[in-house]
Design a protein around this motif. Structure first.
Motif, PDB file in Angstrom:
ATOM      1  N   GLN A  70      40.768  24.007  45.922  1.00  0.00           N
ATOM      2  CA  GLN A  70      41.894  23.423  45.163  1.00  0.00           C
ATOM      3  C   GLN A  70      41.411  22.319  44.226  1.00  0.00           C
ATOM      4  OE1 GLN A  70      45.398  22.468  47.567  1.00  0.00           O
ATOM      5  NE2 GLN A  70      44.999  24.223  48.881  1.00  0.00           N
ATOM      6  N   LEU A  71      40.455  21.518  44.694  1.00  0.00           N
ATOM      7  CA  LEU A  71      39.891  20.475  43.823  1.00  0.00           C
ATOM      8  C   LEU A  71      39.168  21.123  42.637  1.00  0.00           C
ATOM      9  CD1 LEU A  71      38.458  17.990  46.485  1.00  0.00           C
ATOM     10  CD2 LEU A  71      40.183  17.422  44.768  1.00  0.00           C
TER      11      LEU A  71
ATOM     12  N   ALA B  70      39.640  23.864  41.213  1.00  0.00           N
ATOM     13  CA  ALA B  70      40.540  24.536  40.263  1.00  0.00           C
ATOM     14  C   ALA B  70      41.187  23.561  39.281  1.00  0.00           C
ATOM     15  CB  ALA B  70      41.627  25.278  41.035  1.00  0.00           C
ATOM     16  N   ARG B  71      41.089  22.266  39.565  1.00  0.00           N
ATOM     17  CA  ARG B  71      41.781  21.276  38.723  1.00  0.00           C
ATOM     18  C   ARG B  71      41.058  20.935  37.425  1.00  0.00           C
ATOM     19  NH1 ARG B  71      46.068  18.273  40.865  1.00  0.00           N
ATOM     20  NH2 ARG B  71      46.928  19.481  42.589  1.00  0.00           N
ATOM     21  N   VAL B  72      39.761  21.211  37.362  1.00  0.00           N
ATOM     22  CA  VAL B  72      38.985  20.789  36.185  1.00  0.00           C
ATOM     23  C   VAL B  72      38.037  21.903  35.755  1.00  0.00           C
ATOM     24  CG1 VAL B  72      39.050  18.329  36.765  1.00  0.00           C
ATOM     25  CG2 VAL B  72      37.170  19.713  37.607  1.00  0.00           C
TER      26      VAL B  72
ATOM     27  N   LEU C 296      38.231  13.179  40.283  1.00  0.00           N
ATOM     28  CA  LEU C 296      38.889  14.061  41.254  1.00  0.00           C
ATOM     29  C   LEU C 296      39.011  13.369  42.604  1.00  0.00           C
ATOM     30  CD1 LEU C 296      37.292  17.639  41.100  1.00  0.00           C
ATOM     31  CD2 LEU C 296      39.694  17.037  40.776  1.00  0.00           C
TER      32      LEU C 296
ATOM     33  N   GLU D 236      42.805  13.665  38.581  1.00  0.00           N
ATOM     34  CA  GLU D 236      43.461  14.722  39.354  1.00  0.00           C
ATOM     35  C   GLU D 236      43.391  14.374  40.836  1.00  0.00           C
ATOM     36  OE1 GLU D 236      44.972  17.458  38.335  1.00  0.00           O
ATOM     37  OE2 GLU D 236      44.479  17.323  36.198  1.00  0.00           O
ATOM     38  N   SER D 237      44.520  14.554  41.545  1.00  0.00           N
ATOM     39  CA  SER D 237      44.515  14.362  42.993  1.00  0.00           C
ATOM     40  C   SER D 237      45.359  15.460  43.621  1.00  0.00           C
ATOM     41  CB  SER D 237      45.061  12.987  43.362  1.00  0.00           C
ATOM     42  OG  SER D 237      46.405  12.865  42.949  1.00  0.00           O
ATOM     43  N   LEU D 238      44.979  15.882  44.829  1.00  0.00           N
ATOM     44  CA  LEU D 238      45.704  16.982  45.475  1.00  0.00           C
ATOM     45  C   LEU D 238      46.940  16.492  46.219  1.00  0.00           C
ATOM     46  CD1 LEU D 238      42.863  19.231  46.938  1.00  0.00           C
ATOM     47  CD2 LEU D 238      43.986  19.362  44.709  1.00  0.00           C
TER      48      LEU D 238
END
Ligand code: AMP
Length: 174
Positions: A40-41, A43-45, A144, A164-166
């Protein structure tokens, strides 16, 4: 999608009275959840050219991401731990100050890096780490975090970087 929130444990009054500590160790006990967190991390960047991971819990997620992306892992360490020539940044803590270091030969000029830590609170640690990377001429493409404590000004402090944070948790300003 795995609900990662179930794997973060609240520990009141740790390490000091008044602090609600977000304990990530339940997540580490569950390989499916840990892998989901890394994916998931990631996929953010966009895939960076290196991961800069912050001592010490940032190393866990930073290593996972560096392996996932197959890019170099660069540890940002507390003062005195790195044996080679280093660059340094001093940053403020609630009480006093601390210093982080990077090996001077760990990043190249113009290299696109992502800075990784387990948790964003005030953002002081992350800003210091970004400055270290910038001292070496690298470019911080994103920051992240697994967990973000909102209400402590971290995102504002990191305004010049994509953050970005989950998982977000509201914390009243103390
Ligand atoms: P800051 O520089 O204020 O953003 O603090 C971030 C660093 O402190 C991260 O490396 C976190 O691991 C740690 N940290 C700060 N507050 C907490 C908290 N409530 N629970 C767990 N870790 C924290």
């Amino acid at each position: 999608m795995t609900d990662l929130r179930r794997f973060i444990r609240d520990v009141p009054d740790f390490p000091r009275k008044g602090i609600l500590f977000k304990d990530i160790t339940p997540l580490l006990l569950d390989p499916v959840a840990l892998q989901a967190a890394i994916e998931q991390l990631a996929a953010r960047v966009q895939v960076p050219e290196a991961v800069v991971a912050i001592e010490s819990r940032g190393f866990i997620f930073g290593a996972g991401l560096a392996l996932h992306w197959h890019v170099p892992l660069v540890p940002a360490r507390k003062f005195g731990k790195l044996p080679g020539k280093t660059v340094k940044e001093v940053y403020s803590l609630e009480y006093g100050e601390d210093t982080l270091e990077l090996h001077a030969d760990s990043l190249k000029r113009e290299q696109r890096v992502v800075v990784v830590d387990d948790l964003l609170a005030t953002g002081g640690t992350a800003v210091a780490t970004a400055r270290l990377a910038e001292q070496l001429g690298a470019r911080v493409a994103a920051m992240l975090f697994l967990v973000e404590l909102t209400g402590l000004g971290g995102r504002t402090r990191l305004a010049q970087y994509p953050v970005e944070s989950l998982l977000q948790y509201e914390v009243a300003e103390s």
